[in-house]
Write a protein that holds these residues in place. Structure first.
Motif, short mmCIF file in Angstrom:
data_model
loop_
_atom_site.label_atom_id
_atom_site.label_comp_id
_atom_site.label_asym_id
_atom_site.label_seq_id
_atom_site.Cartn_x
_atom_site.Cartn_y
_atom_site.Cartn_z
N TYR A 284 27.00 34.76 4.98
CA TYR A 284 27.56 36.10 5.17
C TYR A 284 26.42 37.09 5.32
O TYR A 284 25.24 36.73 5.18
CB TYR A 284 28.45 36.49 3.98
CG TYR A 284 27.69 36.59 2.68
CD1 TYR A 284 27.18 37.81 2.25
CD2 TYR A 284 27.46 35.47 1.89
CE1 TYR A 284 26.46 37.91 1.05
CE2 TYR A 284 26.74 35.55 0.71
CZ TYR A 284 26.24 36.78 0.30
OH TYR A 284 25.52 36.87 -0.86
N GLY A 285 26.76 38.33 5.60
CA GLY A 285 25.73 39.37 5.72
C GLY A 285 26.05 40.56 4.85
O GLY A 285 27.21 40.79 4.47
N ARG A 286 25.01 41.31 4.51
CA ARG A 286 25.17 42.59 3.82
C ARG A 286 24.96 43.71 4.83
O ARG A 286 24.01 43.69 5.62
CB ARG A 286 24.17 42.71 2.67
CG ARG A 286 24.53 41.86 1.46
CD ARG A 286 25.78 42.39 0.77
NE ARG A 286 26.12 41.60 -0.43
CZ ARG A 286 27.21 41.82 -1.15
NH1 ARG A 286 28.06 42.78 -0.81
NH2 ARG A 286 27.46 41.09 -2.21
N THR A 287 25.86 44.68 4.80
CA THR A 287 25.86 45.73 5.82
C THR A 287 25.56 47.10 5.21
O THR A 287 25.85 47.35 4.03
CB THR A 287 27.22 45.78 6.53
OG1 THR A 287 28.21 46.29 5.63
CG2 THR A 287 27.63 44.40 7.00
N LEU A 320 30.13 41.22 5.30
CA LEU A 320 30.80 40.61 6.44
C LEU A 320 30.57 39.10 6.42
O LEU A 320 29.46 38.64 6.16
CB LEU A 320 30.28 41.17 7.77
CG LEU A 320 30.65 42.61 8.13
CD1 LEU A 320 29.89 43.03 9.39
CD2 LEU A 320 32.15 42.75 8.35
N SER A 321 31.61 38.34 6.71
CA SER A 321 31.46 36.89 6.85
C SER A 321 30.68 36.59 8.12
O SER A 321 30.55 37.44 9.02
CB SER A 321 32.83 36.23 6.92
OG SER A 321 33.50 36.62 8.12
N TYR A 322 30.19 35.35 8.21
CA TYR A 322 29.45 34.96 9.40
C TYR A 322 30.34 35.04 10.64
O TYR A 322 29.91 35.48 11.70
CB TYR A 322 28.88 33.55 9.25
CG TYR A 322 28.08 33.09 10.46
CD1 TYR A 322 26.94 33.79 10.87
CD2 TYR A 322 28.48 31.97 11.19
CE1 TYR A 322 26.22 33.38 11.98
CE2 TYR A 322 27.75 31.55 12.30
CZ TYR A 322 26.62 32.26 12.69
OH TYR A 322 25.90 31.85 13.79
N TYR A 323 31.61 34.64 10.50
CA TYR A 323 32.48 34.67 11.68
C TYR A 323 32.79 36.10 12.12
O TYR A 323 32.94 36.38 13.31
CB TYR A 323 33.75 33.84 11.46
CG TYR A 323 34.67 34.28 10.35
CD1 TYR A 323 35.61 35.29 10.53
CD2 TYR A 323 34.64 33.65 9.10
CE1 TYR A 323 36.47 35.67 9.52
CE2 TYR A 323 35.50 34.01 8.09
CZ TYR A 323 36.42 35.03 8.29
OH TYR A 323 37.27 35.39 7.27
N GLU A 324 32.85 37.03 11.17
CA GLU A 324 33.04 38.44 11.54
C GLU A 324 31.81 38.99 12.25
O GLU A 324 31.93 39.79 13.19
CB GLU A 324 33.35 39.26 10.29
CG GLU A 324 34.74 39.01 9.72
CD GLU A 324 34.96 39.68 8.38
OE1 GLU A 324 36.07 40.20 8.15
OE2 GLU A 324 34.02 39.70 7.54
N ILE A 325 30.65 38.55 11.82
CA ILE A 325 29.40 38.98 12.48
C ILE A 325 29.34 38.45 13.90
O ILE A 325 29.01 39.18 14.85
CB ILE A 325 28.18 38.50 11.66
CG1 ILE A 325 28.15 39.19 10.30
CG2 ILE A 325 26.88 38.78 12.41
CD1 ILE A 325 27.15 38.61 9.32
N CYS A 326 29.71 37.17 14.09
CA CYS A 326 29.77 36.59 15.44
C CYS A 326 30.70 37.41 16.33
O CYS A 326 30.40 37.67 17.50
CB CYS A 326 30.27 35.15 15.38
SG CYS A 326 29.09 33.94 14.76
N ASP A 327 31.83 37.80 15.78
CA ASP A 327 32.83 38.56 16.54
C ASP A 327 32.25 39.91 16.99
O ASP A 327 32.46 40.32 18.14
CB ASP A 327 34.07 38.77 15.66
CG ASP A 327 35.30 39.15 16.47
OD1 ASP A 327 35.51 38.54 17.53
OD2 ASP A 327 36.04 40.05 16.04
N LEU A 328 31.52 40.58 16.11
CA LEU A 328 30.92 41.87 16.46
C LEU A 328 29.86 41.70 17.55
O LEU A 328 29.78 42.51 18.49
CB LEU A 328 30.29 42.51 15.23
CG LEU A 328 31.26 42.98 14.14
CD1 LEU A 328 30.49 43.48 12.93
CD2 LEU A 328 32.17 44.09 14.67
N ASP A 383 34.47 29.50 3.02
CA ASP A 383 35.42 30.33 3.76
C ASP A 383 34.77 31.43 4.58
O ASP A 383 35.46 32.14 5.31
CB ASP A 383 36.41 30.96 2.77
CG ASP A 383 35.70 31.62 1.60
OD1 ASP A 383 35.50 32.85 1.62
OD2 ASP A 383 35.33 30.90 0.66
N LEU A 384 33.44 31.55 4.48
CA LEU A 384 32.73 32.61 5.21
C LEU A 384 32.05 32.09 6.47
O LEU A 384 31.60 32.86 7.31
CB LEU A 384 31.71 33.29 4.30
CG LEU A 384 32.31 33.91 3.03
CD1 LEU A 384 31.21 34.47 2.13
CD2 LEU A 384 33.30 35.02 3.39
#
Length: 423
Positions: A284-287, A320-328, A383-384
């Protein structure tokens, strides 16, 4: 007298017969609250690919002070849904441990505590020898009843010198009780691990490394969140990488400890064998929100207004999860860069900034694990990752798969540990 002799023999066994891994560990945490995420974020145990992990951790179990026993956080942890005398939905513990059917070598552990269980509960249960022993015996019954292979202690975090002593006692007594139960019942001993702090001042305040290391099978380093409030308390004012591998040349004083290399060095210098250490990797990432849009100053320690916007699925500010970051990155055209000094990527657009991990940085960290002769890697959390393969166009579980394949490639031959090791 007989009990005293048995305990002495068990204590000797801890030091003489430690567990030696014949392969790199890939530990995977499952979070029981991910079942409440909407749409593509929804995650339950049956979604876990058990072939990618060697150990899976169920996060979390609560501490029940009244019953002096572990207890579930969610009602469906243990309770199945029954309609017309037929089970329509198994309890989550049961679903979780059914994964051992697909992978008979995987080990399941219940993680006790987590950030939502405060130190007051840990102190009450474990500072008194009588209550501590009662809780430990109830833990054994609980683990056996729900078919777990071991226990993971996640006290975040021991804070005082007294806490430090309590932590050493509970680790020692759990291990001796597990060995005694195994001896008396002729069952495989329950595993004992701990998820521990990564920031040097916190490590030194929380643990007597030499005291706890012999009693733990593995030590899971929570080597992420280096720039959130648990470390310096300044994530509202400055941006920083979530999980850098190495320090920046511009960092000073305690900032030099905010990286995985420093974490591993602190534990080893404190007396922990590298073979007991499992490096935690954040999936995941920190934003952060930058001070102004299109700010040219996007490097760590640049000014920040506070945490970044929440994701569509995880719905948590600054996360943000890794998949949310990919989406962005793919759908919303966020800019990406890679910091070669600290070996991690970051992304940004307008006034939003993310420090995270991708396949490249994960691979670098796996090489670091092998070079340092650590026991393996652990991820937070299953799950992230892009578990459905819906966002990153890299297949299912891209980061976890990269970890598994890279560590397998770097695995030393069992018969001869001096040859074919990476340069």
């Amino acid at each position: 007298m007989k009990s005293f002799i048995i305990n002495c023999l068990l204590l000797i066994a801890v030091f003489i017969y430690p567990i030696h891994s014949q392969q790199f560990i890939v530990g995977c945490y499952f979070t029981n609250w991910s079942q409440y995420r909407p749409s593509h974020g929804y995650f339950i145990p049956s979604y876990i690919d058990s072939t990618l992990c060697t150990h899976i951790y169920y996060a979390f179990a609560n501490i029940n002070i009244k019953n002096r026993s572990p207890s579930p956080f969610e009602i469906n942890d243990i309770q199945s849904i029954i309609i017309n005398n037929s089970i329509q939905y198994m309890g989550m513990y049961e679903q979780f441990n059914l994964l051992k059917i697909k992978n008979q070598h995987i080990k399941t552990l219940l993680s006790l505590g987590g950030a939502s269980v405060n130190s007051t509960k840990f102190r009450y249960i474990f500072q008194s020898n009588k209550i501590r022993q009662e809780f430990i015996q109830n833990t054994i019954k609980y683990l056996r009843k729900y078919k777990f292979d071991g226990l993971d202690i996640d006290w975040e975090y021991p804070e005082t010198e007294k806490d430090r002593r309590i932590f050493s006692l509970l680790i020692r007594d759990y291990r001796l009780a597990f060995q005694n139960e195994s001896f008396l019942t002729n069952r495989t001993r329950l595993l004992l691990t701990a998820a521990v702090a990564a920031y040097r001042p916190k490590i030194e305040a929380s643990y007597n490394i030499k005291e706890i290391t012999p009693f733990l099978d593995y030590i899971n380093l929570m080597a992420y969140d280096y720039h959130d409030r648990h470390f310096l308390g300044n994530w509202n004012t400055h941006i920083g990488f979530n999980s850098p591998l190495y320090p920046r040349s511009t960092e000073i004083d305690n900032q030099r400890f905010l990286n995985q290399q420093a974490t591993v060095k602190t534990w080893i210098d404190g007396g922990c064998p590298p073979s007991k250490l499992v490096l935690g990797l954040g999936i995941y990432g920190r934003t952060f929100q930058l001070q102004q849009k299109n700010n040219p100053n996007i490097k760590p320690y640049a000014p920040s207004k506070g945490p970044g916007l929440p994701g569509s699925y995880t719905n948590s500010s600054g996360f943000l999860s890794y998949y949310e970051i990919c989406d962005l990155i793919k759908k919303h055209e966020w800019h990406t860069e890679y910091d070669k000094e600290q070996e991690v990527p970051f992304a940004y657009k307008d006034d939003q900034w993310i420090g995270y991990d991708n396949e490249k940085s994960i691979e670098k960290k796996c090489y670091f694990i092998a070079k340092q002769r650590l026991s393996g890697a652990m991820i937070w959390s299953l799950d992230l990752d892009d578990f459905n393969g819906s966002f990153c166009e890299q297949g299912k579980y891209p980061l976890l798969t990269k970890i598994k394949k890279t560590l397998e490639k770097l695995q030393k031959p069992i018969k001869n540990n001096t040859k074919n090791f990476i340069k």
